[in-house]
Motif scaffolding. Structure first.
Motif, short mmCIF file in Angstrom:
data_model
loop_
_atom_site.label_atom_id
_atom_site.label_comp_id
_atom_site.label_asym_id
_atom_site.label_seq_id
_atom_site.Cartn_x
_atom_site.Cartn_y
_atom_site.Cartn_z
N UNK A 1 0.85 -1.17 -0.03
CA UNK A 1 -0.05 0.07 -0.16
C UNK A 1 0.98 1.40 -0.07
N UNK A 48 -14.20 -3.77 -9.78
CA UNK A 48 -14.44 -4.37 -8.23
C UNK A 48 -12.88 -4.66 -8.10
N UNK A 57 -9.97 -2.60 -5.69
CA UNK A 57 -10.29 -3.16 -4.21
C UNK A 57 -9.73 -2.45 -3.07
N UNK A 58 -10.30 -2.22 -2.24
CA UNK A 58 -9.71 -1.33 -1.07
C UNK A 58 -9.95 0.09 -1.31
N UNK A 115 -12.74 1.44 -2.82
CA UNK A 115 -14.16 1.65 -3.42
C UNK A 115 -14.55 2.95 -3.04
N UNK A 132 -17.32 5.05 -1.57
CA UNK A 132 -18.48 4.57 -0.41
C UNK A 132 -18.71 5.86 0.49
N UNK A 153 -19.85 3.06 5.15
CA UNK A 153 -19.36 2.07 4.26
C UNK A 153 -19.93 1.50 3.32
N UNK A 157 -21.08 0.79 -0.56
CA UNK A 157 -20.44 1.26 -1.84
C UNK A 157 -21.61 1.84 -2.57
#
Lengths: 335, 511
Positions: free
Chosen positions: B74, B98, B102-103, B105, B107, B111, B113
């Protein structure tokens, strides 16, 4: 602009097609359920009666909620054998708080839920941080919870006679009070709400996305920079919380926390998940499928009982259905 | 000139291995810098350090002149270092969009989406790459080439200024490779620095500006691509000159036919295939990815059922319905994916060699004749030059080339007269490659009939006595040993219809 619009359109069509393909198994399981309902209705006039249907739903509530917990874990690529005894453990904790300590429901029930979340987190810790395979870790925890339950109540059940309204949680009917013709027990309502909540988490939240990603390719998720261990613990913890809900439902229905029961429930729960089309290798599955799976198990048990088939044979039939369902799923995938 | 990446004196040790010994590497904005070396030279380890998967033991890493210490992928991504791993690391059950986000998203506070925004963002990236892609398709339903594009899009979505590509064309065909190169050029012009790892020399020459060579965990040197002949690169990689003997096709006019296949059919990939191989002959199978070569081999071996057609071994018709029928008839198949289909990685060399011949070593009451197995294993370890401390070494601990030799030994012990090699040198380094070529030639001299399926044209030309070329499931022609690459490509692209679209059921196609 035009290009973008046409792309969106095409994307919409394809995703619908995808969704239909994914729905195929559920459709199959659903038709199986309908066939069972019709078959039993023809075989016995006592089957398709409001009271019997409601008793089927009521019988599904506990296993259904447990199956939801199992589904969450299985989609994430794990397995949880401890859901049955954890359910009992949470019921016993509820009994200690409500009956032994005389605390009010608004403390006792959250307390039991918290016990479930924490216990699940412990399993998750063993699996994620200590790298113990889920099968082994939860097999161990299954026995730990069973032993703890027996130890806490010294082998004797705890009754909830002093807690007013406790049995209403499962057996009362809020819907029935509003619509007298539809006396659906609260336990069934709770099952429905939990399933909706879990389905929402799976499809619409970051947590749900990670549950699918974990089961699909854990290493890819790790390489995407996500703290995989932490999310695994969250998944098992959430499953533990859901088990606690099942524990409260069961305790409320039999108005007691029976420390000796629970073991064996995990197999019914996993059976419902599998019949519902969730892949045991992770990455795929739906709550709707699991609900259909749980209903199929209850309908078979109830229908065969009405037809006076001995219980031993009911078990044989359930086992055969599991194999049939998985084989049908494999045939579909091969295509 | 500003350095995007500057690595100096990088050290890395794993238990028992000194993987990197004071390695240096740098990258300029807007260049493609190839990193080369045999398997185990330390390329991937170095790149995993740069991308934060591993932590270094010692040395300096500077990104844009700033000291960097990544403790996870990361952090490297946040600094603009993206990596496309050798093994595609995608989640097959998730959609394209997706996977990419990933990680990250989009939102809301709770939380929840925003799938529409997710798909919109993903679409924008592919539009930028000039690639048509259905971002809502499940990744598992895409072709490998499209999955590769998803990986690239994912790396780009981090706004990477440094993009590491580890063997990106391993599974791509010619056209798809060209697409990839177009995208690489576009990224270059936008100032992205690309680190390119590949074993394919011609690609390296085509795409890279500079080349750094590593050997045994050490830095060997850095060169400008257009000034460096391929032979120089190879000798830097292996530390010695490789002699390329010319293939001399033996005279086989009198040799009997070992395997004959008539009008074989199965689905789209095996259409009316007829050919024969003589005793002592090496028949090469060339063609693009998806031409049906592996499928033909699988049908002959009984791994897939044929729909129609005849298979004759030594003149006798064999009704092969399963691999066990094929083995009885004396046909051995060495899969391209030896780790999945050729070997039991956790078992030792001895057991793996005996695996197909267990009956021979089974005594009264099912007892195994370990001594006999050991003797056979030792014989082949000597004959094929398998480098292993003993026949009791676990196969997973051997190098790719030696693993391949164990598979060869297995089929030799089973007395197979017809051996089908599917990509025999995939994942095998340059040095071991020429050894496998030598073994193939020796086996042919011993009278085995050999089929070699390979996607690398130089390899086909190097080992084959005769070359069969396939396209879209049909045999489009045979060529003699000294055919040119152009001749083969001509036959390999000889389609019967207009070029087919991508076969992914998500209907994603590249422009």
């Amino acid at each position: 602009m035009n290009n973008a619009a046409s792309q969106t359109g095409r994307g919409g069509v394809v995703s619908l097609k995808e969704r239909l393909a994914g729905a195929q198994h559920r459709l199959w399981a659903f038709s199986g359920l309908i066939i069972l309902l019709v078959g039993f209705s023809i075989a016995s006039p006592n089957f398709f009666q409001t009271t019997n249907i409601i008793s089927i739903l009521q019988a599904t509530s506990v296993n259904g909620v447990l199956a939801i917990a199992a589904t969450l874990v299985i989609i994430s690529g794990g397995i949880d054998l401890s859901v049955g005894t954890l359910m009992t453990f949470c019921a016993v904790i509820g009994g200690v708080l409500l009956t032994n300590m005389g605390l009010p429901m608004y403390i006792g029930i959250p307390g039991a839920l918290l016990a479930g979340l924490a216990s699940g987190a412990v399993s998750g810790f063993f699996i994620a941080k200590l790298n113990i395979p889920p099968f082994i870790a939860t097999l161990g925890m299954m026995l730990v919870f069973k032993g703890l339950s027996l130890a806490i109540c010294a082998g004797r059940p705890i009754y909830f006679n002093d807690t007013e309204g406790f049995s209403e949680i499962s057996t009362g009917s809020i819907i029935g009070e509003l619509i007298p013709a539809l006396p659906i027990p609260n336990g069934v309502l709770i099952l429905f709400l939990v399933a909706m909540g879990a389905a929402f988490i799976l499809s619409r939240t970051v947590l749900g996305r990670f549950i699918f990603a974990l089961g699909s390719n854990e290493e890819a998720l790790r390489l995407s920079g996500i703290k995989v261990e932490r999310w695994k613990i969250v998944v098992y913890s959430l499953a533990g919380g859901v088990c606690a809900i099942a524990g409260i439902l069961l305790a409320s229905r039999i108005n007691s926390a029976q420390p000796a029961i629970g073991q064996g429930y995990e197999l019914d729960a996993i059976a419902a998940v599998v019949i519902g089309g969730t892949s045991l290798s992770g990455g795929r599955g739906t709550m709707l499928g699991t609900m259909i799976g749980a209903l199929i198990i209850s309908v078979v048990a109830n229908g065969l009982r009405i037809l006076s088939v001995p219980q031993e044979w009911q078990i044989v039939v359930t086992g055969s259905i599991i194999i049939l369902a998985v084989y049908a799923d494999m045939l579909r995938r091969k295509k | 000139m500003s350095l995007l990446v500057d690595m100096q004196g990088i050290e890395k040790r794993f238990p028992g291995v000194h993987a990197l010994k004071g390695v240096q590497f740098d990258l300029i904005a807007g260049e493609v810098h190839a990193l080369m070396g045999e398997n185990g030279a330390g390329k991937s380890t170095l790149m995993k350090i740069l991308s934060g998967v591993y932590e270094r033991d010692d040395g300096i890493v500077r990104i844009n002149g700033k000291d960097a210490h990544f403790s996870g992928p990361r952090e490297a991504q946040d600094e603009g270092v993206g990596i496309i791993h050798q093994e595609l690391s995608l989640m097959n059950d998730l959609t394209v969009a997706q996977n990419i986000f990933i990680g990250r998203e989009p939102h809301n506070r709770f939380g929840i989406l925003d799938e529409a925004a997710l798909n919109r963002n993903a679409r924008a990236i592919f539009d930028d790459m000039n690639v048509v892609m259905d971002v809502t398709a499940e990744v598992g339903s895409l072709t490998i080439a499209l999955q590769q594009m998803v990986e690239i899009a994912k790396a780009l979505s981090y706004r990477s200024r440094v993009l590491i590509m580890d063997e990106p064309t391993a599974a791509l065909n010619e056209a798809e490779t060209n697409e990839l190169f177009t995208i690489i050029h576009k990224m270059k012009s936008e100032g992205v620095g690309v680190i390119y790892i590949s074993h394919k020399m011609d690609e390296i020459k085509r795409v890279s500006d500079r080349i750094t060579v590593m050997r045994d965990g050490e830095y060997v040197g850095t060169l400008n691509s257009d000034e460096t002949p391929i032979s120089t690169i190879i000798s830097m990689m292996v530390g010695r000159e490789l002699n390329h003997e010319e293939m001399v096709a033996p005279d086989l006019t009198k040799a009997p036919i070992a395997l004959e296949v008539n009008n074989l059919n199965r689905g789209r990939f095996v259409r009316d295939v007829s050919f024969s191989v003589k005793k002592g002959e090496i028949l090469g199978f060339a063609g693009l990815m998806g031409a049906g070569r592996t499928e033909v081999a699988r049908v002959i071996f009984g791994a897939d059922q044929r729909e129609s057609g005849e298979i004759r071994v030594h003149g006798k018709t064999c009704d092969i319905q399963s691999p066990s029928d094929a083995v009885k008839a004396g046909i051995g198949y060495l899969s391209e994916d030896r780790k999945h289909f050729g070997l039991v990685l956790g078992m030792n060399v001895r057991s793996n060699i005996a695996m197909a011949s267990m009956q021979r070593f089974t005594g009264f009451g099912g007892l195994l004749d370990e001594a006999g197995m050991a003797a056979s294993a030792d014989e082949y370890i000597g004959q094929l030059g398998i480098r292993t401390p003993s026949d009791r070494q676990e196969v997973r601990l051997l190098s790719g080339g030696n693993q391949q030799k164990v598979v060869i030994a297995k089929w030799l012990l089973r007395d197979c007269d017809v051996l089908i090699f599917d990509e025999p040198t995939r994942g095998v380094d340059v040095g071991a490659k020429s050894e496998i070529y030598r073994i193939l030639t020796e086996l042919a001299e011993d009278g085995k009939a050999i089929i070699v399926i390979s996607s690398e044209l130089p390899e086909v030309l190097r080992v084959s006595h005769r070359i069969a070329v396939m396209c879209e499931g049909r045999l489009t022609g045979f060529l003699p040993a000294h055919a040119s690459q152009e001749d083969i490509m001509l036959l390999a692209t000889k389609t019967m219809h207009a070029p087919m679209k991508s076969t992914s059921h998500a209907d994603g196609t590249m422009p």
